[in-house]
Design an enzyme around this catalytic site. Structure first.
Site: not given
Length: 439
Positions: A67, A71, A159, A186, A312
């Site tokens: 995870h 970007r 997510d 999510h 994350d």
């Protein structure tokens, strides 16, 4: 044969084969050649073999992060595939799975293919894209999931947002069941979350901050457990933060429901009390929870309810995070600090042994995604992490390879310095303090 590489004198931890012993690791032609004398004679006797002394260090399969937010495309001011995977290498990760909430999102074949190509061209780790469940991540219509999997995606997720519509989630689970991939959720009820910015509890009341109750996560986990049971599909719950959620997942697994889960380092070490300084680096979604939740999550990691440990990793620009707490975006970076935090939170207090930690950071995340790897068996790709669990280092965000500096662990002293990261036989990171190679 290219010059072989021997990592000498370290503690081999290979959970895939239950190996835990001091031995040499041999690498040749991008593959694991063998351990000690099990490696072929022509490899061990090669006149140009490169030897790296790593006495006292741990040698394990390359770490896997299920995870991360790289970007790219569209948010390259925050992170790129190149900088994100360089951060991964510095954190000991050789494989990452990247989330689809880019700009535009990863909801069609060309965008999935773009990530695969960019990772091949400039990546310092293996990158497996996760495709969007719904078009534009708007929650209204499914993407062409089969086509996206064919293009290289290994799972689907919206997510950053939940799949809010139960009928859409049901259809996604039915389709992915046939394809053999998970839906990564999510887990969040947007109505219960509202405009909250931190965990709802005594601390939020005292600070005068709008809270997000733990049930905002847990009710969605419960719903998805029922939908997974109905469809036979595989739900993977991302970044679990609440003890109630862990208990629902535990009971779902006991019923034979295909539900797996992950958590992140900050939920195992910090609580909502870390927000007292109004530092935006402590703002993440889901938020830091109570001490009771933290203890429940540790228990869930120990007993296997939570299958794997992720990060994350969510980089933001300094300008975005240098704001008041309410206005700052959710998210922190984690690739370069995860191993140290997990050792500090789980191994040093003796919740897990080091081999048990490595299972949750190598074999298990790959198993969740249905991927091969996570082994030092001869013939496997030479993805290897070498770290010293006893060597301590200080977190300095301005030295990160990631473009993100948004960490609540600035200035912390952590154990487990990563000395060497190897991807397909190629060194992608070597710590400055690591022993030099000798011939």
């Amino acid at each position: 044969m290219a010059s072989p590489l021997c990592i000498r004198g370290g503690r081999i931890l290979d959970p895939s084969r239950r190996i835990d012993r001091v031995q040499d690791l041999w690498i040749a032609n991008g593959l694991i050649a063998g351990l000690g004398e099990d490696a072929p004679q022509d490899v061990r006797s090669h006149p140009q073999a490169e030897l790296i002394q790593m006495k006292g260090a741990v040698i394990c399969p390359g770490l896997v992060d299920i995870h991360v937010h790289l970007r790219e495309p569209g948010q390259e001011e925050k992170e790129t595939i190149e900088t994100g995977t360089l951060a991964a290498a510095r954190g000991g990760f050789t494989t990452v799975a990247c989330m689809p909430n880019t700009t535009p999102p990863l909801d069609d074949r060309p965008r999935i293919e773009y990530v695969v190509r960019r990772a091949r061209e400039s990546g310092h780790a293996r990158v497996f894209p996760i495709a969007a469940v719904t078009r534009g991540q708007m929650g209204e219509a499914l993407t062409e999931i089969e086509d996206l999997i064919g293009a290289g995606a290994v799972a689907v997720s919206d997510d950053g947002k939940p799949v809010r519509n139960a009928e859409i989630m049901r259809r996604a689970l039915e389709l992915t069941r046939a394809l053999g991939v998970p839906v990564i959720q999510h887990a969040e009820d947007p109505d219960l979350k509202g405009d909250g910015v931190m965990h709802e509890g005594w601390t939020s009341t005292r600070l005068g901050m709008k809270g997000i109750p733990d049930v905002a996560e847990s009710v969605m986990v419960a719903r998805d457990a029922l939908l997974a049971e109905l469809t036979g599909g595989h739900v993977h719950v991302a970044h679990v933060s609440a003890g109630r959620s862990a208990e629902i997942i535990r009971r779902a697994k006991a019923r034979g429901i295909r539900m797996t889960a992950e958590t992140a380092p900050h939920y195992l070490f910090l609580t909502d009390e870390a927000v007292e300084g109004y530092d935006p680096s402590t703002k993440m979604n889901p938020p830091l929870r109570s001490g009771k939740d933290r203890e429940a999550l540790i228990e869930a990691v120990v007993d296997g309810t939570i299958d794997c440990l992720a990060t994350d990793h969510a980089p933001h620009t300094d300008i975005e995070k240098d704001s008041d707490f309410d206005s700052a975006p959710f998210g922190i970076v984690g690739l370069e600090t995860a191993l140290g935090i997990y050792i500090k939170a789980l191994v040093e207090p003796k919740h897990l042994s080091l081999p048990e930690l490595i299972v949750r950071m190598t074999v298990n995340p790959l198993r969740v995604l249905g991927l091969k790897g996570g082994t030092l068996e001869a013939g496997a790709p030479a993805d290897v992490t070498v770290f010293d669990p006893a060597r301590r280092w200080t977190v300095r965000a301005d030295e990160f390879a990631s473009m993100g500096r948004n960490t609540p662990f600035e200035g912390w002293e952590l154990p487990g310095q990563v000395l060497l990261t190897i991807l397909g036989g190629r060194v992608t990171h070597r710590a400055e303090a690591a022993p030099a190679a000798a011939r």
